[in-house]
Write an enzyme that holds these catalytic residues in place. Structure first.
Site, PDB file in Angstrom:
ATOM      1  N   ARG A   1       0.860  -1.180   0.000  1.00 60.51           N
ATOM      2  CA  ARG A   1       0.000   0.000   0.000  1.00 60.51           C
ATOM      3  C   ARG A   1       0.899   1.234   0.000  1.00 60.51           C
ATOM      4  O   ARG A   1       2.104   1.121   0.123  1.00 60.51           O
ATOM      5  CB  ARG A   1      -0.957  -0.004   1.190  1.00 60.51           C
ATOM      6  CG  ARG A   1      -0.269   0.011   2.538  1.00 60.51           C
ATOM      7  CD  ARG A   1      -1.296   0.056   3.666  1.00 60.51           C
ATOM      8  NE  ARG A   1      -0.634   0.111   4.953  1.00 60.51           N
ATOM      9  CZ  ARG A   1      -1.269   0.075   6.107  1.00 60.51           C
ATOM     10  NH1 ARG A   1      -2.577  -0.023   6.153  1.00 60.51           N
ATOM     11  NH2 ARG A   1      -0.600   0.132   7.240  1.00 60.51           N
TER      12      ARG A   1
ATOM     13  N   TRP B   1       2.332  -8.246  11.246  1.00 62.31           N
ATOM     14  CA  TRP B   1       2.125  -8.598   9.856  1.00 62.31           C
ATOM     15  C   TRP B   1       2.684 -10.009   9.676  1.00 62.31           C
ATOM     16  O   TRP B   1       3.212 -10.589  10.634  1.00 62.31           O
ATOM     17  CB  TRP B   1       2.808  -7.583   8.936  1.00 62.31           C
ATOM     18  CG  TRP B   1       2.087  -6.262   8.888  1.00 62.31           C
ATOM     19  CD1 TRP B   1       1.141  -5.824   9.774  1.00 62.31           C
ATOM     20  CD2 TRP B   1       2.239  -5.230   7.923  1.00 62.31           C
ATOM     21  NE1 TRP B   1       0.696  -4.570   9.416  1.00 62.31           N
ATOM     22  CE2 TRP B   1       1.370  -4.177   8.274  1.00 62.31           C
ATOM     23  CE3 TRP B   1       3.035  -5.075   6.783  1.00 62.31           C
ATOM     24  CZ2 TRP B   1       1.258  -3.000   7.533  1.00 62.31           C
ATOM     25  CZ3 TRP B   1       2.935  -3.905   6.052  1.00 62.31           C
ATOM     26  CH2 TRP B   1       2.055  -2.877   6.415  1.00 62.31           C
TER      27      TRP B   1
ATOM     28  N   GLU C   1      -7.171   4.490  15.689  1.00 66.07           N
ATOM     29  CA  GLU C   1      -6.900   3.053  15.832  1.00 66.07           C
ATOM     30  C   GLU C   1      -6.225   2.855  17.180  1.00 66.07           C
ATOM     31  O   GLU C   1      -5.164   3.423  17.438  1.00 66.07           O
ATOM     32  CB  GLU C   1      -5.958   2.572  14.720  1.00 66.07           C
ATOM     33  CG  GLU C   1      -6.503   2.801  13.320  1.00 66.07           C
ATOM     34  CD  GLU C   1      -5.518   2.393  12.223  1.00 66.07           C
ATOM     35  OE1 GLU C   1      -4.518   1.713  12.533  1.00 66.07           O
ATOM     36  OE2 GLU C   1      -5.743   2.775  11.066  1.00 66.07           O
TER      37      GLU C   1
ATOM     38  N   GLU D   1      -2.090  -8.643   7.097  1.00 73.13           N
ATOM     39  CA  GLU D   1      -2.337  -8.338   8.512  1.00 73.13           C
ATOM     40  C   GLU D   1      -3.096  -9.436   9.233  1.00 73.13           C
ATOM     41  O   GLU D   1      -3.836  -9.158  10.178  1.00 73.13           O
ATOM     42  CB  GLU D   1      -3.064  -7.003   8.628  1.00 73.13           C
ATOM     43  CG  GLU D   1      -2.163  -5.852   8.238  1.00 73.13           C
ATOM     44  CD  GLU D   1      -2.751  -4.498   8.568  1.00 73.13           C
ATOM     45  OE1 GLU D   1      -3.956  -4.405   8.835  1.00 73.13           O
ATOM     46  OE2 GLU D   1      -1.985  -3.526   8.536  1.00 73.13           O
TER      47      GLU D   1
ATOM     48  N   ASN E   1      -4.857   7.544   4.458  1.00 69.65           N
ATOM     49  CA  ASN E   1      -4.601   6.794   5.695  1.00 69.65           C
ATOM     50  C   ASN E   1      -3.127   6.917   6.037  1.00 69.65           C
ATOM     51  O   ASN E   1      -2.272   6.554   5.233  1.00 69.65           O
ATOM     52  CB  ASN E   1      -4.969   5.322   5.529  1.00 69.65           C
ATOM     53  CG  ASN E   1      -4.857   4.553   6.837  1.00 69.65           C
ATOM     54  OD1 ASN E   1      -5.672   4.734   7.741  1.00 69.65           O
ATOM     55  ND2 ASN E   1      -3.832   3.724   6.960  1.00 69.65           N
ATOM     56  N   GLU E   2      -2.864   7.471   7.207  1.00 66.38           N
ATOM     57  CA  GLU E   2      -1.487   7.569   7.710  1.00 66.38           C
ATOM     58  C   GLU E   2      -0.535   8.125   6.655  1.00 66.38           C
ATOM     59  O   GLU E   2       0.422   7.452   6.224  1.00 66.38           O
ATOM     60  CB  GLU E   2      -1.016   6.207   8.223  1.00 66.38           C
ATOM     61  CG  GLU E   2      -1.836   5.699   9.401  1.00 66.38           C
ATOM     62  CD  GLU E   2      -1.208   4.512  10.120  1.00 66.38           C
ATOM     63  OE1 GLU E   2      -0.492   3.737   9.478  1.00 66.38           O
ATOM     64  OE2 GLU E   2      -1.440   4.371  11.328  1.00 66.38           O
TER      65      GLU E   2
HETATM   66  C1  GLA Z   1      -1.916   1.198  10.740  1.00 65.65           C
HETATM   67  C2  GLA Z   1      -2.924   1.314   9.629  1.00 65.65           C
HETATM   68  C3  GLA Z   1      -3.941   0.224   9.602  1.00 65.65           C
HETATM   69  C4  GLA Z   1      -3.313  -1.089   9.926  1.00 65.65           C
HETATM   70  C5  GLA Z   1      -2.612  -1.018  11.244  1.00 65.65           C
HETATM   71  C6  GLA Z   1      -2.008  -2.330  11.670  1.00 65.65           C
HETATM   72  O1  GLA Z   1      -2.168   1.905  11.858  1.00 65.65           O
HETATM   73  O2  GLA Z   1      -3.570   2.546   9.577  1.00 65.65           O
HETATM   74  O3  GLA Z   1      -4.502   0.181   8.312  1.00 65.65           O
HETATM   75  O4  GLA Z   1      -2.423  -1.410   8.914  1.00 65.65           O
HETATM   76  O5  GLA Z   1      -1.584  -0.083  11.133  1.00 65.65           O
HETATM   77  O6  GLA Z   1      -0.908  -2.683  10.889  1.00 65.65           O
END
Ligand code: GLA
Length: 687
Positions: free
Chosen positions: A112, A323, A315, A365, A150-151
């Protein structure tokens, strides 16, 4: 006007992936989420191919049904924009959107975050999908808000595609206007790097010696990446603001090469963070004395709070994490997930979602465990979440909106973090020293904040704190020094460590005695300095208040020379050829004082300084705590209405407390006084 994180209740919830599970399971999942006490659910953030299976062909059926059903159960949905995972059709058709490594290797589809922020095509396709999503869900009563991407900058925070080189050049042209100015800022006369045409200017590239680019260029590169990340996110934020004006916007950080303060200020209603305290088990250093382990996450949460005083934990760790081939973290023990939940809340969370509802049965995951196991039968973690759900339904309203209280802040800034990533001569010291300060403060039950020095930082912001600790700000402009000096003049206490003040904002060294920009306020100069490593024996400091107390003078020694008669020597080197020379000084200045500590900090040294700085636990009058218990305080705008004292026991063993005044524990409703036992991993919220 920014929207608050929560207004009615504490929002508790979970991350959910309807596209991963048979539709027949959804209703049962939602029903059990509500039973667990959840009010909010995040979805959609990786589902681009579901929304747009072919370019320009959009479909919303699956998520319409998932959102509508969640809504019918009273759950609020946070919709993620899916731009962290561009689909295979996209990367095949437009390979220029892919990210490229420093070495020039194109990073292909299959994991990703396989894209760059600069590709005009990628920006266009992201704008299209976000527009469609916002048009479709922007008025949906079941959608509370949005998570952008995301992140951002997780996994990869360097970008070297062709578009990135071009965008960097444009950014530099804007910043410097002329090549002459760029040449000067990067000191290109050194080693004949002088540019004569803009086409010669790139992001850093492999050089004869691996990863050793021009340091001034490397600093500008990180500033550019931050700018570029924000400008990428802004495209989405602008669309959401226009098409979904009734819904809030956030994103989940906190990652490198990104000024998250600017990101939050310009684009978001509030910041979100993903909290996995068990990462401490991966980075665990068995040689460290007194490690904070999962409690160390409180320092990261403090940094999050510096961005957004109240925030969302998008989260929160809810099981063993890993992983397929990395990050094999132990399972939280009974009570630990609850402890970490209240850790987040004690530090300012008003909304918190567990990651994830059920452990994935496929993909990378499969060992990143959610609340439910693959078998989907009742388990201990779901039960623990339900207990938390029940508690927060009762007490959440008394918590939300209140902010944490602290009389000391650890100062940080992006320039030093980014420059220090490359510059070994001070960069690693900051992380070490901040951690040691935090540890000492934690063990003494003195809550602290993190505060970022930015160009917009005001005297008023600084003056909220009695003490500021700026451990190793090598880069310091005269303007920053002047602001800090004002803080001191009107009564603030400021502490510096070694390697302070000798670089300008380009990362070039001042032709002045150390500590450069901080010289006048410290009242000292640095006579000599050395790394303390390799063939050098460790050195130590003897403290003036008790010459028998010796603490390590770790990693680097600035040998100080007193210049001003307002300076008092607080500690001297106790070994090596500079034994007896000043190592720690305090300069009384105006109403305040400036300390200079010539080495990298350790907990023992900090403990020597705390009494002289006048710092003590804010609960010292009424509460005695053992070191393993964290104390945090949250109070509303009207402090006379009282405050909440969070006590968190990070140990598996019970902790003995002494309450010299009675207090009510919101969680149990009991009034406590005298000797109280706080169970292993236990939590109290005292009013
Ligand atoms: C991050 C991501 C999630 C997931 C978690 C756990 O925080 O935002 O999508 O991948 O890690 O690996």
């Amino acid at each position: 006007m920014k929207r608050p994180v929560a207004t009615e209740q504490f929002e508790l919830g979970v991350c959910y992936y309807p596209e991963h599970w048979p539709e027949a399971m959804w209703a049962d999942d939602y029903r059990r989420m509500v039973e667990t006490g959840f009010t909010v659910v995040r979805m959609g953030e990786f589902a681009w191919s579901v929304f747009e299976p072919e370019e320009g062909k959009f479909q919303f059926g699956l998520f319409d049904r998932a959102v509508d059903l969640a809504h019918s159960y009273g759950l609020k949905v946070i919709m993620g924009t899916p731009t962290a995972t561009p689909p295979a059709w996209l990367t095949e058709q437009y390979p220029e959107v892919l990210n490229v490594t420093y070495e020039g290797v194109t990073l292909q589809h299959g994991m990703r975050r396989h894209y760059n922020y600069s590709s005009p095509k990628y920006r266009e396709l992201c704008a299209a999908i976000v527009t469609k999503l916002a048009e479709h869900y922007g008025n949906h009563p079941g959608i509370a808000g949005w998570q952008i991407d995301n992140e951002l900058n997780c996994e990869v925070n360097e970008f070297y595609s062709e578009s990135d080189h071009l965008a960097f050049r444009e950014w530099l042209q804007h910043k410097y206007e002329t090549l002459d100015k760029l040449n000067e800022a990067w000191g290109t006369v050194f080693w004949n790097q002088t540019f004569t045409r803009w086409s010669q200017v790139h992001l850093t590239r492999p050089t004869p010696s691996p990863k050793q680019p021009n340091p001034h260029q490397a600093l500008d590169e990180k500033r550019f990446i931050s700018y570029n990340t924000i400008s990428f996110a802004k495209i989405q934020a602008d669309i959401l603001r226009e098409l979904a004006p009734g819904q809030w916007v956030t994103t989940n950080g906190l990652f490198g090469h990104l000024d998250s303060h600017e990101l939050n200020e310009e684009l978001l209603d509030f910041f979100s963070y993903d909290s996995y305290p068990q990462f401490s088990s991966i980075y665990f250093d068995p040689a460290e004395e007194n490690p904070l382990r999962d409690r160390g996450w409180s320092l990261s949460l403090s940094a999050v709070r510096s961005i957004s005083s109240n925030f969302c934990i998008m989260e929160q760790q809810s099981g063993p994490g890993g992983w397929v081939n990395r990050m094999d973290m132990p399972s939280p023990k009974p009570g630990q997930m609850r402890l970490w939940t209240y850790q987040s809340i004690a530090h300012g969370a008003d909304m918190l979602l567990y990651f994830r509802w059920r452990t994935a049965t496929m993909g990378n995951e499969i060992y990143w465990h959610g609340l439910n196991d693959y078998h989907n039968q009742p388990n201990r973690r779901v039960k623990e979440a339900a207990q938390i759900g029940k508690e927060l339904a009762q007490i959440g309203k008394s918590i939300i909106g209140s902010v944490t209280q602290a009389s000391i802040a650890i100062l940080r800034d992006y320039d030093n973090e980014w420059d220090g990533e490359y510059d070994n001569w001070y960069g690693p010291f900051m992380w070490q020293s901040n951690k040691e300060w935090f540890k000492a403060l934690q063990h003494k039950h003195i809550p602290s904040d993190v505060l970022y020095m930015r160009s917009s930082t005001t005297l008023e912001e600084l003056s909220r704190y009695e003490v500021l600790v700026y451990t190793h700000p090598a880069i310091m402009s005269d303007e920053t020094a002047a602001l800090l000096d004002q803080y001191v003049q009107q009564g603030g206490k400021l502490v510096f460590g070694c390697r302070t003040g000798y670089k300008d904002t380009r990362g070039q060294c001042y032709m002045r005695p150390f500590p450069g920009a901080a010289q006048e306020m410290t009242g000292i100069t640095v006579e000599e300095f050395t790394m303390v490593k390799g063939t050098r024996q460790p050195t130590s400091i003897s403290w003036s208040h008790d010459a028998d107390i010796l603490t390590g003078a770790d990693a680097f020694n600035d040998i100080l020379h007193v210049e001003a008669d307002t300076v008092e020597v607080m500690g001297s080197y106790a070994s090596d050829y500079y034994a007896g020379k000043p190592a720690v000084t305090r300069n009384k200045r105006g109403q305040g004082e400036v300390w200079y500590y010539g080495a990298v900090f350790n907990e023992q040294a900090v403990l020597q300084m705390l009494p002289a700085l006048g710092l003590d636990s804010p609960a010292a009058d009424w509460l005695e705590l053992p070191p393993q218990v964290e104390l945090q305080i949250r109070a509303g705008a009207d402090k006379s209405a009282g405050s909440l004292t969070f006590l968190l026991n990070y140990s598996e063993e019970p902790a003995e407390l002494l309450l010299k005044q009675p207090r009510t524990d919101l969680l149990s409703g009991q009034t406590l006084s005298g000797a109280v036992t706080l169970q292993g991993f236990g939590v109290l919220v005292l009013q």
